[in-house]
Design a protein around this motif. Structure first.
Motif, short mmCIF file in Angstrom:
data_model
loop_
_atom_site.label_atom_id
_atom_site.label_comp_id
_atom_site.label_asym_id
_atom_site.label_seq_id
_atom_site.Cartn_x
_atom_site.Cartn_y
_atom_site.Cartn_z
N LYS A 8 -4.89 7.57 6.21
CA LYS A 8 -4.46 7.12 4.87
C LYS A 8 -2.96 7.34 4.70
CE LYS A 8 -8.78 7.91 2.40
NZ LYS A 8 -9.45 8.71 1.37
N GLN A 9 -2.47 8.48 5.17
CA GLN A 9 -1.04 8.76 5.07
C GLN A 9 -0.23 7.75 5.88
OE1 GLN A 9 -1.23 10.45 2.44
NE2 GLN A 9 0.14 12.11 2.98
N PHE A 13 2.41 5.18 4.39
CA PHE A 13 3.79 5.21 4.90
C PHE A 13 4.20 3.83 5.43
CE2 PHE A 13 7.00 5.94 8.20
CZ PHE A 13 7.95 6.64 7.47
N ASN A 14 3.32 3.18 6.16
CA ASN A 14 3.62 1.85 6.70
C ASN A 14 3.80 0.82 5.60
OD1 ASN A 14 3.59 2.76 9.34
ND2 ASN A 14 1.45 2.26 9.66
N ARG A 15 2.96 0.87 4.56
CA ARG A 15 3.11 -0.05 3.43
C ARG A 15 4.44 0.18 2.73
NH1 ARG A 15 -1.06 0.55 -0.64
NH2 ARG A 15 -0.06 -1.26 -1.57
N LEU A 16 4.76 1.43 2.53
CA LEU A 16 6.02 1.79 1.88
C LEU A 16 7.21 1.35 2.72
CD1 LEU A 16 7.14 3.23 -0.62
CD2 LEU A 16 7.14 5.33 0.70
N ILE A 20 9.99 -1.45 1.41
CA ILE A 20 11.40 -1.10 1.28
C ILE A 20 12.26 -1.92 2.24
CG2 ILE A 20 13.08 0.77 1.62
CD1 ILE A 20 10.94 2.65 0.40
N TYR A 21 11.80 -2.08 3.48
CA TYR A 21 12.57 -2.85 4.45
C TYR A 21 12.71 -4.32 4.02
CZ TYR A 21 14.36 -4.88 8.69
OH TYR A 21 15.14 -5.57 9.59
N ASN A 22 11.61 -4.91 3.57
CA ASN A 22 11.63 -6.32 3.19
C ASN A 22 12.50 -6.59 1.96
OD1 ASN A 22 9.97 -7.06 5.30
ND2 ASN A 22 8.11 -6.85 4.11
N ASN A 23 12.72 -5.58 1.13
CA ASN A 23 13.49 -5.78 -0.09
C ASN A 23 14.91 -5.22 -0.05
OD1 ASN A 23 11.67 -7.03 -2.33
ND2 ASN A 23 10.37 -5.68 -1.13
N THR A 24 15.16 -4.27 0.84
CA THR A 24 16.48 -3.65 0.88
C THR A 24 17.13 -3.69 2.27
OG1 THR A 24 15.70 -1.43 1.46
CG2 THR A 24 15.79 -1.99 -0.90
N GLY A 25 16.32 -3.87 3.29
CA GLY A 25 16.84 -3.80 4.65
C GLY A 25 16.88 -2.38 5.19
N GLU A 123 3.59 2.77 -7.25
CA GLU A 123 2.18 2.41 -7.07
C GLU A 123 1.66 2.85 -5.71
OE1 GLU A 123 1.95 -1.78 -7.82
OE2 GLU A 123 2.33 -1.54 -9.96
N ILE A 124 2.45 2.61 -4.69
CA ILE A 124 2.03 3.03 -3.34
C ILE A 124 1.97 4.54 -3.25
CG2 ILE A 124 2.71 3.10 -0.89
CD1 ILE A 124 3.87 0.26 -1.29
N LEU A 125 2.97 5.23 -3.79
CA LEU A 125 3.01 6.67 -3.71
C LEU A 125 1.88 7.33 -4.49
CD1 LEU A 125 6.85 7.29 -4.08
CD2 LEU A 125 5.46 7.54 -2.01
N SER A 126 1.42 6.70 -5.56
CA SER A 126 0.38 7.31 -6.40
C SER A 126 -1.04 6.96 -5.97
CB SER A 126 0.60 6.92 -7.85
OG SER A 126 0.43 5.53 -8.02
N GLU A 127 -1.19 6.17 -4.93
CA GLU A 127 -2.55 5.80 -4.48
C GLU A 127 -3.27 7.00 -3.89
OE1 GLU A 127 -1.91 2.61 -1.73
OE2 GLU A 127 -1.64 1.17 -3.33
#
Length: 127
Positions: A8-9, A13-16, A20-25, A123-127
């Motif tokens: 789960k972790q 982590f992979n989703r996060l 972040i990469y797709n939106n900020t690089g 949202e990802i962090l609070s799942e």
């Protein structure tokens, strides 16, 4: 920690990382690893911001005149945003150049991009 929790972790982590990469690089794996985020349920977007900021994740260094000018042409043609950032940071006109202006602007853009997805991060962090 059991295997199910680790999975789960890692998924979280992979989703996060992807978000972040797709939106900020920013590649989160350059600054954190899944093991550092064992207490994912205790971390907030502000905590993540602080960790990334402390490690220089939002600092962009655009070098070479041509790259800087191309960046500014595409992102701040009038230079108004870049110059405002430079003035706010205490730069004097004699100490700025295209590389400085482009780097300041790009760094601010990444910071803004991060905050634009802060709800999704939370949202990802609070799942």
């Amino acid at each position: 920690m059991n295997t199910q929790t680790e999975t789960k972790q890692e998924i979280k982590f992979n989703r996060l990382t992807n978000l972040i990469y797709n939106n900020t690089g920013i590649d989160l794996t350059d600054y954190l690893d899944a093991l550092e985020l064992d207490d994912f349920n205790l971390i907030s977007v502000d905590d993540l911001w602080s960790e990334l900021d402390d490690k220089g994740a939002f600092d962009v260094d655009i070098i070479y005149y041509n790259r800087a000018m191309n960046y500014l042409l595409e992102n701040d043609f009038s230079l108004s945003e870049s110059i405002e950032l430079a003035v706010d940071m205490g730069y004097e006109l004699k100490n700025i150049n295209s590389e400085t202006l482009a780097s300041l602007h790009a760094s601010q853009k990444i910071r803004n991009d991060f905050w634009n997805i802060s709800t999704q991060i939370d949202e990802i962090l609070s799942e």
